[in-house]
Scaffold this motif. Sequence first.
Motif, mmCIF file in Angstrom:
data_model
loop_
_atom_site.group_PDB
_atom_site.id
_atom_site.type_symbol
_atom_site.label_atom_id
_atom_site.label_comp_id
_atom_site.label_asym_id
_atom_site.label_seq_id
_atom_site.Cartn_x
_atom_site.Cartn_y
_atom_site.Cartn_z
ATOM 1 N N ALA A 133 56.330 14.006 12.563
ATOM 2 C CA ALA A 133 57.029 14.984 13.722
ATOM 3 C C ALA A 133 56.809 14.356 14.938
ATOM 4 O O ALA A 133 57.557 14.019 15.978
ATOM 5 N N ASN A 134 55.620 13.783 15.226
ATOM 6 C CA ASN A 134 55.007 13.378 16.431
ATOM 7 C C ASN A 134 55.629 12.086 16.718
ATOM 8 O O ASN A 134 55.954 11.784 18.052
ATOM 9 N N LEU A 135 55.717 11.403 15.947
ATOM 10 C CA LEU A 135 56.256 10.073 15.912
ATOM 11 C C LEU A 135 57.675 9.961 16.046
ATOM 12 O O LEU A 135 58.293 9.439 17.095
ATOM 13 N N ARG A 136 58.253 10.976 15.469
ATOM 14 C CA ARG A 136 59.990 11.023 15.728
ATOM 15 C C ARG A 136 60.204 11.347 17.124
ATOM 16 O O ARG A 136 61.081 10.859 17.741
ATOM 17 N N LYS A 137 59.632 12.602 17.643
ATOM 18 C CA LYS A 137 59.799 13.070 18.791
ATOM 19 C C LYS A 137 59.716 12.251 20.143
ATOM 20 O O LYS A 137 60.361 12.147 21.080
ATOM 21 N N GLU A 138 58.832 11.353 19.851
ATOM 22 C CA GLU A 138 58.381 10.294 20.853
ATOM 23 C C GLU A 138 59.317 9.162 20.961
ATOM 24 O O GLU A 138 59.419 8.410 21.746
ATOM 25 N N ARG A 159 65.916 19.912 33.429
ATOM 26 C CA ARG A 159 67.254 20.117 33.831
ATOM 27 C C ARG A 159 67.756 18.923 34.594
ATOM 28 O O ARG A 159 68.894 18.616 34.202
ATOM 29 N N LYS A 160 66.910 18.213 35.144
ATOM 30 C CA LYS A 160 67.369 16.974 35.997
ATOM 31 C C LYS A 160 67.607 15.925 34.755
ATOM 32 O O LYS A 160 68.924 15.389 35.176
ATOM 33 N N ARG A 161 66.941 15.747 34.050
ATOM 34 C CA ARG A 161 67.304 14.728 32.838
ATOM 35 C C ARG A 161 68.694 14.928 32.180
ATOM 36 O O ARG A 161 69.455 13.907 31.973
ATOM 37 N N VAL A 162 68.741 16.318 31.643
ATOM 38 C CA VAL A 162 69.887 16.633 30.898
ATOM 39 C C VAL A 162 71.236 16.400 31.722
ATOM 40 O O VAL A 162 72.215 15.919 31.646
ATOM 41 N N TYR A 194 60.468 20.009 23.170
ATOM 42 C CA TYR A 194 59.406 19.781 22.058
ATOM 43 C C TYR A 194 58.666 18.682 22.489
ATOM 44 O O TYR A 194 57.295 18.749 22.069
ATOM 45 N N LEU A 195 58.923 17.954 23.315
ATOM 46 C CA LEU A 195 57.898 17.066 24.250
ATOM 47 C C LEU A 195 57.074 17.772 25.132
ATOM 48 O O LEU A 195 56.378 16.925 26.002
ATOM 49 N N GLY A 196 57.403 18.965 25.423
ATOM 50 C CA GLY A 196 56.631 19.710 26.466
ATOM 51 C C GLY A 196 56.838 19.331 27.809
ATOM 52 O O GLY A 196 56.207 19.684 28.802
ATOM 53 N N MET A 197 58.127 18.962 28.289
ATOM 54 C CA MET A 197 58.450 18.581 29.405
ATOM 55 C C MET A 197 58.847 19.735 30.382
ATOM 56 O O MET A 197 59.098 20.830 29.845
#
Lengths: 228, 778
Positions: A78-83, A119-122, A110-113
Amino acid sequence: MIKAEKLKKVFRTDEVETTALNEVSFSILKGEFVAIMGPSGCGKSTLLNILGLLDNPTGGDYYFLDKEVSKSTERQRANLRKENIGFVFQNFNLIDELTVFENVELPLIYLGMHARERRKRVTEVLEQMQIAHRSKHFPLQLSGGQQQRVAVARAVIAKPALILADEPTGNLDSAHGEEVMNLLNDLNANGTTIIMVTHSQRDAEYAQRVIRLFDGQIINENIKKNLL
Amino acid sequence: MTRKFFIITFRRWFRDPVNSLINLLGLASGLAATLLIMVFVWNEITMDRHHRQNDSIVRLVQGEWGLHAPALKNSLASFPAIEKTARIDMMFGRQSSVRFGDKLLSLNHLFFTDQEIFDILQIHFVAGNPQEALAKPFSMVLTTEQARVIFGDENPIGKTVRYSKSYTYTITAIVEPLKKSHLKFNALASFEDIPVLTGQDDFLSREDQWNYHYYLKLAPDANHADTKTALNKHLEKLNWNHGKKPEFRFQPIEKVYFDTGVPYEFGIAHGSKELVISFALIGLFVLLLALINFVNISTAKLTDRAKEAGVKKTIGCSGARLRRQILGESVILSTLAMLLALMLVELMLPLLRQMLDRPLPFSVFSPFSLIVIVGLTVLTGLLAGIIPATLLSAFKPVDVLKGFTESRNGKISLRSLLTTFQFVVSIALISTTIFTWQQFRFLSNKSLGIQLENIVFTSLSPEIRKSQEAFKTALEQHPGVSAVAFTNAVPGNITWQESFEIDGDTKQFTFLPTTPDFLKMIGVNIVAGNLFSDSEAELESTIMLNQEAVSFFGWENPVGHRHHSEFWGKYQVKGVVQDFHFQDATKEVGPLVLMNSKRYSLNVCVQYDPNQIAPVLAHFENTWQRFSPEFPLEYHFLEDNFKNYYQDLRMQGRVFLYFSLLAIFIASLGLYGMVAHLAIKRRKAICIRKIHGASSKQLYHLLASEILILISIAFAGAIPLSYLFVREWLEQFPYHISMQWQVFVLSGLLAIVIALITISSHLIRLSRLNPAEALRYE
C-alpha cells in the motif's frame, strides 16, 4: 524500473487449479510506454495487478524500483502504491458517492497532504484534464469519456512514476478513446512510465513496446523501430 | 401456481440464509414480545369485566373512603333501584388459621361477606350452590386452590375445619378463584358471623367503624346519578354521617382496579394505568423495530430483485401482481415468525407470570386468541411488505434492464432513517431503564429516619394478645433477643386514620397506637419533649406528634398541649418526633399521631443479634407454639416487608431491562443486516480507496464513522424522548432522583459499543479486502 523474473500466478479453487501466469520475465525502463496485449484470459490483468502491487505472485521475483517486492505485506505494498503508482481502469472505478473533486483528491488524502495544497493540486489537474467545470458533479452525472478523464486525473494527481492502465478506452467511443490516449501520451512525454493492457491495436500504437501474452506466457515482444 | 410460489419463495430465502434468518429471528422475537405484552395488557384492562350485567355493579365510595359502616346496609335496602347489596370485611388482612384433623394451616384472604355477593359478582361454583353457600352461620366457601391446600384430594363438601381455635366451620361450596378481579379471596364466610367472632354484639348496628366495603347491584333500568342523589338525601335526613353532608358516589366495578384515588381502602388489588400504557408502548416499539428490520433488508435487496421485476414486467406481468407476490412472501415469513413467536411465548409466559405476579391466562386455541394471532400475522406481513412491494412494482422495466443501480448521491436513504429510528428507541429504552433502576435503588436505600434492620415481626394471635407480658418475658429469655415490643402496626402498614376538630376544621391524620418499647426499637428521633413512659397513667392519655403533624395542626408549642376528642377523651402531647417514613417512600410523609397504648397492639416485633438469627428464630417458633398452638407462626422481616412496597418499581425496572435488551438485539440484527448489505455495495469503493493507498485502519475508521454518525443522530433524538418520559414518570414520586446527564451519555456509549461489536466482523473483513480479487468480480 521494473524487473520480472519467472513470475508465476496460480489460482486455486476447491476443484480447479488455473495457471494465469507461467514464468513470465521482462524488464521495463523508466520513461517507457509499454502495451500488454493478448486474448481474453491470457493473464494480462493478472500481470497488471502484480505489477501494480495489488496482488502478490505465487512464484518468481518482482523488482520494483530495484527492490524485491514479491513477498511484501499488504501494508508495504500500500505504501509503495500510494507513493509511486497511478491506476486507470476500463470501468473507471470512480466512487459513486464522491464528487469529481473528491474522487481526484483521494490519493492525496492518503498521502497525508495538507488540505490547502490538495485543493490547489486538484484544481490544477482538473483544469489540465479540462474537467474542472464538472468538479462538483457525481460520476454518474458524467459521460464515459469525462469519467475516464477524472480517472486519469486521479491517477496522475500524486505525480506517480508509473501509471498502469487497464483497457483505458475499452468503455469509450473512438473520439473519447483518442482523447484519453493523447492524455497518456502527454504524460509519458513528460517522463511518466506507462504500462497499458489493451485489446486495441490502435491504442497499442501509442506504446513504444508491445508485450504479447498467450496462455500465461510471453510469446512476443515488439519494439517500435523508431526507438531502436 | 401456489406450490411454485412457495418453492420459489423458500429457494430465495435459502439463497440468502443470513438475511432470511435475521428477518425471521427479528420478527419472531418482536412478535413474541408484542404477544407477551398483549397478554399482560389484556389481563389488566379486562379486570372485572366478566361479571354479568357489569354496568349495574358498583362499589360505594364516599369522599376519600372506600370503607363504610356495617349498619349502612339497612338504608341501602330501602332503595328499589338497589337490587342487591353485599358487605365485604377483609379483617384488615389479619392472619387467621384453620385446623383440619392434625393439619394446622394459615388462611389468608378470608373475606366475610353477604350471601348476595354471589348475585353481584360472577363467581363460578365447582361444588355447592350460591343459594345455600353462606345461608347458614359458620359456613365457609373455599376456592379450588385453597381447598386443595387444606383437603388435598378429598372431597371437602360437608367437612368441617376449626377456625381460630374455637369456631367450627362447615365447607358448603367450592368456587373458582377470581383471577381477574380486584378482589382476591381464598375463602368466604358469612358477614353475620362477625359479632360472634369479635365478641361485639352491637357490631351489625354500629355506625362508628368504617372498615367494610359495599358492593351494590343496581336495577338494570336504574339511573345511577338519580339513585346516588336520592341516597345522599336520604342519609342526610337520617343524620347518618353525624351532621356532615354525605357525598356517596357509585364507582363502577371495572374502574376499581385502576382507581388508586381512594386512599383509605383496604385489601383491594390495584393495577397501574401508567404501567399498562408504558408496556403497551414498549410492545408497539419492539414490533416496530422488528418491522423496520424487515423493511430494511427487503429494500436493501431491491437491486437484486430489480432484474427479476424488470424481466417479469417486460413479459407482461402487472405491477399489482408483482405487489401481490412480494406481499405474499412477506405474509409467509410473518406466519413462520408467528409460529416461532408462539413457541417463545409458551417458554417465556411462566417467567412473565412470576415477574409480574399475575396469573396471565392465555390459550393459543381460544377463539379470541386465534383472531388476534391471525390478525397480527397478516397485519405484520402486510405492513412489512408494503414498502418493498410498492418500490419494486414501481420500477420501469427499461431502466432496470439497462442496469439498475441504487442512487446514493448524498441522499439520506430510507434504510438509514429507519435504522436511526431503531437506535432512537434503543437508546431511549436503555436510559429509561437506568433511570428506573436508579429510582428503585434511591427509594430502597433512602434514609427512612428510623431503623428497621434485624427486626422480625408477626401479627398476634388471640391467645397471645391475652398474655402479652408473659409472652414478651419468655421471648426475652434468649440471649440473642435484644428487645421485644408491641405495636398496633409496623412501618409500611400504618394506615389507621383519625381526625381532630381544630378551630372548626376537621384535620385528618394517620394514627398509630404503639408502645415506648417499639419507638425505642425503631429509633425514632425525639426533637421536643420526651418519649412515652411505661407508666400505666400515661396509657391512652398521652400522644406524640411528628413534625408534619405539628405544622398541620398549627400548634406553636405542642409539648404539653392538651386536646380532647370525642372517641379518645382527653390527652396531652408528650413529645415531638422527627418526621420518618411510616409508609413507603413512594408516599409523602404526612401528619402522624402516636398514642401510648397497649390495648390496640396487633403485632409483636423481636429485635435480634444478627449473629444469632437462626437460634433466635427457633426460639421465637418454640415460644409461639407454647403460647399459641392453634395458630401457625408466620413472621416477616421488617426491612423486607418495607422494601416489598418497591416491588412494583423493581418489576417495572426489570421488564424495562428485558425489553431494552430485546430492542437492542433487534436493532443490532437490523444493523448487522444493513452493514452486510453495505459491505457488498461498498466493496468497489473500498477497493478503489485501497488501491489509492488507504490503510485497513483508515478504512475501518471510515466505515465505522458512518455508523457512528447514524448513532449520534439517534442519540440526539433519544435524549429528549427519554427525558420527557422519565421526567413525567418521576413526578409521581414525592421523593425522586434528579436526572443526571451522565446516564444519557452512558446509554449512547452503550449503544455505540453494541453497534461496533455487531458490525466489527463485517468492517474488518471489508477493510482487509484484497483489492485485486475484489475488483475482479466487479
